[in-house]
Design a protein around this motif. Structure first.
Motif, PDB file in Angstrom:
ATOM      1  N   ALA A  43       0.822  -1.207   0.000  1.00 29.21           N
ATOM      2  CA  ALA A  43       0.000   0.000   0.000  1.00 29.21           C
ATOM      3  C   ALA A  43       0.858   1.260   0.000  1.00 29.21           C
ATOM      4  CB  ALA A  43      -0.944  -0.009   1.200  1.00 29.21           C
ATOM      5  N   LEU A  44       1.955   1.236   0.752  1.00 28.81           N
ATOM      6  CA  LEU A  44       2.838   2.403   0.829  1.00 28.81           C
ATOM      7  C   LEU A  44       3.555   2.660  -0.491  1.00 28.81           C
ATOM      8  CD1 LEU A  44       4.414   1.874   4.375  1.00 28.81           C
ATOM      9  CD2 LEU A  44       2.665   3.526   3.734  1.00 28.81           C
ATOM     10  N   THR A  45       3.768   1.616  -1.279  1.00 29.09           N
ATOM     11  CA  THR A  45       4.450   1.761  -2.575  1.00 29.09           C
ATOM     12  C   THR A  45       3.480   1.840  -3.746  1.00 29.09           C
ATOM     13  OG1 THR A  45       4.710  -0.660  -2.684  1.00 29.09           O
ATOM     14  CG2 THR A  45       6.537   0.628  -1.749  1.00 29.09           C
ATOM     15  N   GLY A  46       2.168   1.897  -3.435  1.00 26.99           N
ATOM     16  CA  GLY A  46       1.167   2.030  -4.491  1.00 26.99           C
ATOM     17  C   GLY A  46       0.914   0.781  -5.292  1.00 26.99           C
ATOM     18  N   GLN A  47       1.176  -0.395  -4.712  1.00 28.32           N
ATOM     19  CA  GLN A  47       0.999  -1.649  -5.439  1.00 28.32           C
ATOM     20  C   GLN A  47      -0.125  -2.509  -4.866  1.00 28.32           C
ATOM     21  OE1 GLN A  47       4.847  -3.514  -5.379  1.00 28.32           O
ATOM     22  NE2 GLN A  47       5.818  -1.919  -6.624  1.00 28.32           N
ATOM     23  N   ALA A  48      -0.923  -1.967  -3.937  1.00 32.74           N
ATOM     24  CA  ALA A  48      -2.012  -2.726  -3.325  1.00 32.74           C
ATOM     25  C   ALA A  48      -3.327  -2.359  -3.997  1.00 32.74           C
ATOM     26  CB  ALA A  48      -2.069  -2.444  -1.830  1.00 32.74           C
ATOM     27  N   ASP A  49      -4.370  -3.099  -3.629  1.00 34.40           N
ATOM     28  CA  ASP A  49      -5.698  -2.798  -4.178  1.00 34.40           C
ATOM     29  C   ASP A  49      -6.219  -1.513  -3.538  1.00 34.40           C
ATOM     30  OD1 ASP A  49      -7.660  -3.647  -1.754  1.00 34.40           O
ATOM     31  OD2 ASP A  49      -5.987  -5.063  -1.902  1.00 34.40           O
ATOM     32  N   PRO A  50      -7.200  -0.840  -4.178  1.00 37.09           N
ATOM     33  CA  PRO A  50      -7.691   0.450  -3.674  1.00 37.09           C
ATOM     34  C   PRO A  50      -8.198   0.390  -2.237  1.00 37.09           C
ATOM     35  CG  PRO A  50      -8.463   0.087  -5.906  1.00 37.09           C
ATOM     36  CD  PRO A  50      -7.806  -1.181  -5.481  1.00 37.09           C
ATOM     37  N   ARG A  51      -8.847  -0.713  -1.858  1.00 39.53           N
ATOM     38  CA  ARG A  51      -9.378  -0.817  -0.493  1.00 39.53           C
ATOM     39  C   ARG A  51      -8.247  -0.800   0.532  1.00 39.53           C
ATOM     40  NH1 ARG A  51      -9.635  -5.394   2.345  1.00 39.53           N
ATOM     41  NH2 ARG A  51     -11.017  -5.536   4.174  1.00 39.53           N
ATOM     42  N   THR A  52      -7.195  -1.564   0.277  1.00 43.25           N
ATOM     43  CA  THR A  52      -6.071  -1.612   1.211  1.00 43.25           C
ATOM     44  C   THR A  52      -5.332  -0.280   1.248  1.00 43.25           C
ATOM     45  OG1 THR A  52      -5.805  -3.976   0.775  1.00 43.25           O
ATOM     46  CG2 THR A  52      -3.957  -2.844   1.805  1.00 43.25           C
ATOM     47  N   GLU A  53      -5.159   0.356   0.099  1.00 43.97           N
ATOM     48  CA  GLU A  53      -4.491   1.663   0.058  1.00 43.97           C
ATOM     49  C   GLU A  53      -5.274   2.708   0.846  1.00 43.97           C
ATOM     50  OE1 GLU A  53      -3.510   3.036  -3.792  1.00 43.97           O
ATOM     51  OE2 GLU A  53      -2.112   1.401  -4.234  1.00 43.97           O
ATOM     52  N   MET A  54      -6.606   2.696   0.723  1.00 45.60           N
ATOM     53  CA  MET A  54      -7.419   3.652   1.481  1.00 45.60           C
ATOM     54  C   MET A  54      -7.279   3.387   2.978  1.00 45.60           C
ATOM     55  SD  MET A  54     -11.544   4.302   1.392  1.00 45.60           S
ATOM     56  CE  MET A  54     -11.853   2.692   2.157  1.00 45.60           C
ATOM     57  N   LEU A  55      -7.277   2.117   3.355  1.00 43.33           N
ATOM     58  CA  LEU A  55      -7.177   1.747   4.768  1.00 43.33           C
ATOM     59  C   LEU A  55      -5.843   2.206   5.358  1.00 43.33           C
ATOM     60  CD1 LEU A  55      -8.783   0.171   6.951  1.00 43.33           C
ATOM     61  CD2 LEU A  55      -7.476  -1.852   6.279  1.00 43.33           C
ATOM     62  N   VAL A  56      -4.769   2.008   4.611  1.00 48.01           N
ATOM     63  CA  VAL A  56      -3.435   2.331   5.120  1.00 48.01           C
ATOM     64  C   VAL A  56      -3.125   3.819   4.985  1.00 48.01           C
ATOM     65  CG1 VAL A  56      -0.963   1.946   4.785  1.00 48.01           C
ATOM     66  CG2 VAL A  56      -2.546   0.014   4.708  1.00 48.01           C
ATOM     67  N   LEU A  57      -3.300   4.360   3.792  1.00 52.03           N
ATOM     68  CA  LEU A  57      -2.845   5.720   3.511  1.00 52.03           C
ATOM     69  C   LEU A  57      -3.775   6.791   4.065  1.00 52.03           C
ATOM     70  CD1 LEU A  57      -1.632   5.277  -0.178  1.00 52.03           C
ATOM     71  CD2 LEU A  57      -0.294   5.151   1.929  1.00 52.03           C
TER      72      LEU A  57
END
Length: 330
Positions: A43-57
């Motif tokens: 998620a931090l490197t922009g390689q996760a799915d949108p749901r995980t990126e929203m949760l983390v970032l």
């Protein structure tokens, strides 16, 4: 500016930075929906799915950043005041500056009906500076500020302000009092990037100013007469240090509420780890960030505001510190 850094201090700082980074990854993993370290890194490197990126970032990263930034600010403030007082009990909590910042924030919330970050920040800064001025004047004796008097007067003013804060909450409606009481517990909940960026900008400016007075502030620990002999403008440096320390405390108080004991414990832990004397700004900042972040992880698991955890741990630390000081002097 120039300076030197001891090998042990550099090694300790490096180890603290690594532990802080690992703790941050753990904090990003934990929550209602638990993630693996691999998912967090993706998620931090922009390689996760949108749901995980929203949760983390968007949800977890701002909270972790707030814990780190506020821990740094409190630790540096504690380092400044412990250097000024030449006493391990010298911190914004003990000297009453945190209580004064809280009083200023309550005044803005209750009398002006505002909960905006900017308004509360100004109220916190005003309350903290006014408290610092009162304590400073009461501690001024025979042409200079006596460190021991500064601590004693700070404890007395803090007790008076605590009573004032309790009285203020009795004369307002229940809803506003509950809001002020919840905020007073010190919590990192419901904070996002819109509150983080102003805090980061203000913190960067204050830290640059702290770095500029670090060397003369260290010279003040030799005593006022020795510092004057070295060409240090004693009262100017002391006044600037008080303003900067109160400013750091007010920034944290405005953002997350009063967080106790981080400023007291972090500089002393850093000194023991590095076996250094004087100002140890970088190790103290890293310890403060680590302590507050780890406390927030515990607070989330227990369902408490982070301020409750730091008060509990800080009370134990203060008891140990007083006992060790008593044994050393005995």
């Amino acid at each position: 500016m120039s300076g030197t850094i001891r090998l042990r201090t550099a090694v300790v700082s490096g180890v603290l930075a690594v532990v802080l980074l690992l703790t941050a990854v753990v904090a990003l993993c934990l929550g209602t929906i638990e993630l693996t370290p691999g998912e967090v890194l993706a998620a931090l490197t922009g390689q996760a799915d949108p749901r995980t990126e929203m949760l983390v970032l968007e949800w977890r990263l701002p909270r972790v950043a707030f814990a780190v930034v506020c821990g740094v600010a409190l630790a540096v403030a504690g380092t400044i005041f412990q250097s000024l007082t030449r006493n391990p009990l010298g911190s914004p909590d003990i000297l009453g500056f945190s209580t004064g910042a809280y009083t200023g924030a309550i005044a803005v919330m209750l009398w002006f009906g505002s909960t905006r970050y900017t308004d509360i920040a100004l109220g916190s800064l005003g309350g903290g500076l006014l408290t610092a001025g009162v304590v400073y004047l009461l501690a001024y004796h025979r042409g200079s500020v006596q460190p021991f008097r500064l601590i004693i007067m700070g404890i007395g003013v803090a007790a008076m302000l605590s009573s004032l804060n309790a009285a203020l909450l009795l004369f307002i409606d229940v809803d506003t009092a509950m809001l002020a009481a919840v905020w007073a517990a010190g919590s990192l909940n419901d904070l996002g990037a819109e509150q983080l960026w102003p805090l980061l900008g203000a913190l960067a400016v204050v830290l640059v100013a702290v770095a500029a007075i670090a060397s003369p502030l260290t010279q003040l620990e030799l005593g006022d007469d020795n510092a004057r002999a070295l060409g240090i403008p004693v009262e100017t440096i002391r006044g600037a240090a008080v303003v900067l320390g109160v400013g750091l405390t007010a920034l944290v108080t405005a953002a997350v509420g009063p967080i106790a004991f981080v400023a007291l414990a972090a500089p002393q832990i850093a000194k023991r780890l590095t076996r250094s004397t004087g100002l140890v700004l970088i190790p103290s900042a890293l310890v403060g960030a680590l302590v507050l972040l780890a406390s927030d992880v515990l607070a989330q698991r227990a369902g408490f505001p982070v301020g409750v955890v730091t008060v509990s741990l800080g009370g134990l630390y203060l008891t140990w510190l007083l006992a060790s000081e008593y044994r050393r002097r005995a």
